[in-house]
Design a protein around this motif. Structure first.
Motif, PDB file in Angstrom:
ATOM      1  N   GLY A 144      10.132   9.483  -7.875  1.00  0.00           N
ATOM      2  CA  GLY A 144       8.965  10.224  -8.356  1.00  0.00           C
ATOM      3  C   GLY A 144       7.998   9.283  -9.063  1.00  0.00           C
ATOM      4  N   ALA A 145       8.539   8.370  -9.881  1.00  0.00           N
ATOM      5  CA  ALA A 145       7.699   7.420 -10.619  1.00  0.00           C
ATOM      6  C   ALA A 145       6.954   6.507  -9.640  1.00  0.00           C
ATOM      7  CB  ALA A 145       8.561   6.614 -11.582  1.00  0.00           C
ATOM      8  N   VAL A 146       7.684   5.966  -8.663  1.00  0.00           N
ATOM      9  CA  VAL A 146       7.066   5.021  -7.715  1.00  0.00           C
ATOM     10  C   VAL A 146       5.989   5.721  -6.871  1.00  0.00           C
ATOM     11  CG1 VAL A 146       7.561   3.645  -5.640  1.00  0.00           C
ATOM     12  CG2 VAL A 146       9.009   3.424  -7.669  1.00  0.00           C
ATOM     13  N   ARG A 147       6.297   6.937  -6.402  1.00  0.00           N
ATOM     14  CA  ARG A 147       5.299   7.690  -5.608  1.00  0.00           C
ATOM     15  C   ARG A 147       4.055   7.966  -6.440  1.00  0.00           C
ATOM     16  NH1 ARG A 147       7.723  12.205  -1.619  1.00  0.00           N
ATOM     17  NH2 ARG A 147       9.582  11.107  -1.012  1.00  0.00           N
ATOM     18  N   SER A 148       4.265   8.302  -7.713  1.00  0.00           N
ATOM     19  CA  SER A 148       3.116   8.669  -8.550  1.00  0.00           C
ATOM     20  C   SER A 148       2.157   7.481  -8.693  1.00  0.00           C
ATOM     21  CB  SER A 148       3.583   9.156  -9.922  1.00  0.00           C
ATOM     22  OG  SER A 148       3.996   8.069 -10.717  1.00  0.00           O
ATOM     23  N   GLY A 149       2.709   6.270  -8.680  1.00  0.00           N
ATOM     24  CA  GLY A 149       1.852   5.079  -8.773  1.00  0.00           C
ATOM     25  C   GLY A 149       0.956   4.951  -7.550  1.00  0.00           C
ATOM     26  N   ARG A 150       1.574   5.158  -6.369  1.00  0.00           N
ATOM     27  CA  ARG A 150       0.765   5.107  -5.138  1.00  0.00           C
ATOM     28  C   ARG A 150      -0.306   6.195  -5.155  1.00  0.00           C
ATOM     29  NH1 ARG A 150       1.064   8.392  -1.031  1.00  0.00           N
ATOM     30  NH2 ARG A 150       3.259   8.984  -1.296  1.00  0.00           N
ATOM     31  N   LEU A 151       0.089   7.404  -5.554  1.00  0.00           N
ATOM     32  CA  LEU A 151      -0.865   8.524  -5.531  1.00  0.00           C
ATOM     33  C   LEU A 151      -2.003   8.300  -6.526  1.00  0.00           C
ATOM     34  CD1 LEU A 151       1.682  11.462  -5.204  1.00  0.00           C
ATOM     35  CD2 LEU A 151       0.074  10.643  -3.456  1.00  0.00           C
ATOM     36  N   ALA A 152      -1.701   7.688  -7.669  1.00  0.00           N
ATOM     37  CA  ALA A 152      -2.756   7.421  -8.657  1.00  0.00           C
ATOM     38  C   ALA A 152      -3.826   6.507  -8.050  1.00  0.00           C
ATOM     39  CB  ALA A 152      -2.155   6.787  -9.911  1.00  0.00           C
ATOM     40  N   ILE A 153      -3.377   5.477  -7.332  1.00  0.00           N
ATOM     41  CA  ILE A 153      -4.354   4.537  -6.735  1.00  0.00           C
ATOM     42  C   ILE A 153      -5.105   5.210  -5.588  1.00  0.00           C
ATOM     43  CG2 ILE A 153      -4.542   2.351  -5.439  1.00  0.00           C
ATOM     44  CD1 ILE A 153      -4.212   2.195  -8.552  1.00  0.00           C
ATOM     45  N   GLU A 154      -4.388   6.002  -4.769  1.00  0.00           N
ATOM     46  CA  GLU A 154      -5.087   6.700  -3.682  1.00  0.00           C
ATOM     47  C   GLU A 154      -6.144   7.647  -4.257  1.00  0.00           C
ATOM     48  OE1 GLU A 154      -1.415   6.543  -0.472  1.00  0.00           O
ATOM     49  OE2 GLU A 154      -2.106   8.503  -1.194  1.00  0.00           O
ATOM     50  N   ARG A 190      11.456  -4.021  -1.274  1.00  0.00           N
ATOM     51  CA  ARG A 190      11.394  -5.013  -0.181  1.00  0.00           C
ATOM     52  C   ARG A 190      10.081  -5.785  -0.255  1.00  0.00           C
ATOM     53  NH1 ARG A 190      13.741  -0.650   2.961  1.00  0.00           N
ATOM     54  NH2 ARG A 190      15.954  -1.129   3.201  1.00  0.00           N
ATOM     55  N   GLN A 191       9.003  -5.048  -0.546  1.00  0.00           N
ATOM     56  CA  GLN A 191       7.685  -5.692  -0.575  1.00  0.00           C
ATOM     57  C   GLN A 191       7.625  -6.820  -1.606  1.00  0.00           C
ATOM     58  OE1 GLN A 191       4.424  -3.000  -1.132  1.00  0.00           O
ATOM     59  NE2 GLN A 191       2.928  -4.674  -1.218  1.00  0.00           N
ATOM     60  N   GLY A 208      19.404   7.390  -0.347  1.00  0.00           N
ATOM     61  CA  GLY A 208      18.682   6.882   0.826  1.00  0.00           C
ATOM     62  C   GLY A 208      17.289   7.477   0.971  1.00  0.00           C
ATOM     63  N   ALA A 209      17.097   8.689   0.411  1.00  0.00           N
ATOM     64  CA  ALA A 209      15.789   9.345   0.527  1.00  0.00           C
ATOM     65  C   ALA A 209      14.723   8.702  -0.377  1.00  0.00           C
ATOM     66  CB  ALA A 209      15.922  10.831   0.189  1.00  0.00           C
ATOM     67  N   TYR A 210      15.105   7.720  -1.192  1.00  0.00           N
ATOM     68  CA  TYR A 210      14.116   7.032  -2.050  1.00  0.00           C
ATOM     69  C   TYR A 210      13.353   6.006  -1.193  1.00  0.00           C
ATOM     70  CZ  TYR A 210      16.107   8.717  -6.529  1.00  0.00           C
ATOM     71  OH  TYR A 210      16.527   9.469  -7.603  1.00  0.00           O
ATOM     72  N   ARG A 211      12.619   6.490  -0.227  1.00  0.00           N
ATOM     73  CA  ARG A 211      12.043   5.559   0.744  1.00  0.00           C
ATOM     74  C   ARG A 211      10.963   4.686   0.130  1.00  0.00           C
ATOM     75  NH1 ARG A 211      13.041  10.201   3.180  1.00  0.00           N
ATOM     76  NH2 ARG A 211      14.979  10.075   4.351  1.00  0.00           N
ATOM     77  N   GLU A 212      10.133   5.268  -0.731  1.00  0.00           N
ATOM     78  CA  GLU A 212       9.028   4.467  -1.303  1.00  0.00           C
ATOM     79  C   GLU A 212       9.578   3.415  -2.271  1.00  0.00           C
ATOM     80  OE1 GLU A 212       5.301   6.026  -2.309  1.00  0.00           O
ATOM     81  OE2 GLU A 212       5.446   7.729  -0.961  1.00  0.00           O
ATOM     82  N   THR A 213      10.607   3.788  -3.004  1.00  0.00           N
ATOM     83  CA  THR A 213      11.186   2.826  -3.954  1.00  0.00           C
ATOM     84  C   THR A 213      11.785   1.648  -3.196  1.00  0.00           C
ATOM     85  OG1 THR A 213      11.711   4.691  -5.367  1.00  0.00           O
ATOM     86  CG2 THR A 213      12.815   2.629  -5.879  1.00  0.00           C
TER      87      THR A 213
END
Ligand SMILES: Cc1cc2nc3c(=O)[nH]c(=O)nc-3n(C[C@H](O)[C@H](O)[C@H](O)COP(=O)(O)OP(=O)(O)OC[C@H]3O[C@@H](n4cnc5c(N)ncnc54)[C@H](O)[C@@H]3O)c2cc1C
Length: 438
Positions: free
Chosen positions: A423-433, A75-76, A65-70
């Motif tokens: 971790g993989a999904v978060r890293s994608g967001r952080l790369a763009i930020e 959903r997106q 459940g803690a995989y919130r970004e994934t």
């Protein structure tokens, strides 16, 4: 890459979960994305491929459940997360029906009630587990960076370590407790067991992984203008005179390397030698997944936990098993997971499968209906030698921004988490930020 500026061209190299997350975030930020992958399909290590009429995942994956970004990314791109997963509060239950079962609700009371109700664990072990958890929480889930999980838990009774810490460590960090980073495990415990309610819930896929992100994300991206280049292994990236980047001779404003650490190290060997040697120095841990068929058998729960030393002297390769029939994926089919599997990779497939069959025969002896080895057939074995980086103490992980205009995404990039989908999904967001800020 803002909506007000002219659209910028971004190359995303690698269409695993990090690359897909990067591409979606970049598209939202107004970039025109070209997505490359050397494979013919998206998904990377978390993909599904056909086998004997089934879509088998590259290895059984568990989300929490803690995989919130994934979950938000799914959903997106149009995935029905409620239909896609079988969700229940954390339960580490073995074939004899014993084990930890957390009730739902706020994290701390759920953990306390779950541990206190764990009747087969001696009282001393239960109380010590609660005392350790309280100490970790009071200490902000911090410990010296060079501690192993075994060091962190040296005063925890063996029963509590074997029953909870060891299985959680190998499941989350894919690294044996004596070699695993205590700090990363504490971070996982904080997020999963002591975060917002539902963080520790298990989410078991009821669809092939391909349908849970790679397929829908690719469809979403293509409908938003992304150019998809499958079967294309990028050979060179180089800065362009006057700004921007060349990817195999094609001009881009920016690049995100979302490929493996080994490939990123190769691509940046001469451009960022220090970054490249850090990435190349990562060690790996294998995972072996074995699929067995047992006609007519159903487990009482979809996920089973196998104690490491159930029968002294009898090897127990698998830590977890999954009844894919119960999950609605494949009738009579069971996925058995061997994490931190270096020993079993060295022994070879035949030995591993034999040991696994003996393990199951013993684990289910006395349960109804019994596991009858003579009725079992082998469906598939998949060995990922580099399933995840070895999550060891004091590990120096490569940064997300080695060069101006070039960012890196992937589960191995510096961060507080082990190699996971989240971790993989978060890293994608952080790369763009990071690119946007620069
Ligand atoms: C068997 C197994 C079980 C796992 N179980 C779990 C689990 O239960 N829960 C969990 O959270 N995580 C689990 N993981 C980890 C999870 O799968 C990974 O953390 C995640 O998939 C990593 O995604 P990524 O995008 O960072 O990397 P990858 O998936 O490795 O993606 C990299 C992509 O780059 C492509 N590529 C490489 N080089 C190039 C190049 N030069 N040009 C173009 N493309 C290139 C590759 O083809 C690949 O598609 C498991 C992994 C394995 C292998």
């Amino acid at each position: 890459m803002s909506n007000a500026a002219p659209a910028r061209r971004l190359a995303v190299i690698g269409a695993g979960w990090a690359g897909l997350s990067t591409a979606v975030r970049a598209t939202e930020a107004g970039a025109r994305v070209v997505l490359f992958d050397m494979a013919r399909q998206a998904g990377g290590r978390a993909r599904s491929t056909p086998q004997d009429g089934l879509d088998l995942d590259n290895g059984q994956h568990i989300l929490i459940g803690a995989y919130r970004e994934t979950l938000a990314l799914m959903r997106q791109v149009g995935v029905d997360v409620d239909q896609g997963f079988w969700r229940q509060p954390l339960a580490l239950v073995s074939p004899d029906g014993l084990g930890l079962r957390l009730p739902g609700g706020p994290a701390v009371p759920a953990f306390v009630r779950g541990v206190l109700g764990w009747s087969e664990l001696p009282w001393r072990a239960r109380l010590a587990l609660l005392a350790h958890a309280a100490r970790w929480r009071l200490g902000g889930f911090r410990c010296p960076a060079d501690w192993s999980v075994a060091r962190l838990c040296e005063h925890l009774p063996r029963a509590a370590f074997d029953a909870l810490i060891d299985p959680l460590c190998v499941a989350a960090l894919n690294t044996p407790a004596r070699e695993a980073s205590a700090q990363v495990l504490l971070t996982v415990l904080k997020e999963a067991l002591f975060g917002p309610p539902g963080g520790a819930d298990l989410l078991l896929p009821r669809r092939p992984l391909q349908d849970l992100l790679p397929g829908p994300a690719l469809a979403w991206l293509q409908s938003h203008g992304t150019l998809w280049r499958p079967g294309c292994r990028v050979q060179h990236v180089a800065p362009q005179a006057g700004g921007g980047w060349q990817v195999d001779g094609e001009a881009f404003d920016a690049v995100v390397l979302a490929c493996s650490a080994i490939e990123a190290a190769r691509l940046l060997a001469s451009l960022a030698p220090e970054w490249s040697s850090t990435a190349a120095a990562l060690a790996y841990q294998p995972i072996v997944t074995v699929w067995l068929r047992h006609p007519g058998l159903h487990w009482p729960q979809a996920m089973m936990s196998f104690p490491a030393q159930a029968t002294p002297g009898l090897p127990a390769p698998a830590q977890f098993g999954f009844d894919l029939g119960r999950l609605g994926l494949a009738p009579d089919t069971f996925a058995l997971v061997i994490s931190g599997a270096a020993e079993w990779v060295a022994r070879g497939t035949e030995d591993t499968v034999q040991a696994l069959r003996r393990q199951l025969q013993h684990a289910f002896a006395g349960s109804t209906p019994a596991w009858q080895d003579e009725r079992v057939s082998l469906l598939a074995v998949r060995t990922e030698k580099r399933a995840t980086f070895a999550c060891t103490p004091d590990l120096h992980r490569p940064s997300a921004s080695p060069l101006p205009g070039l960012a890196v995404a992937g589960d191995y990039v510096a961060g507080p988490f082990p190699a996971t989908l989240e971790g993989a999904v978060r890293s994608g967001r952080l790369a763009i930020e990071g690119l946007l800020q620069a």
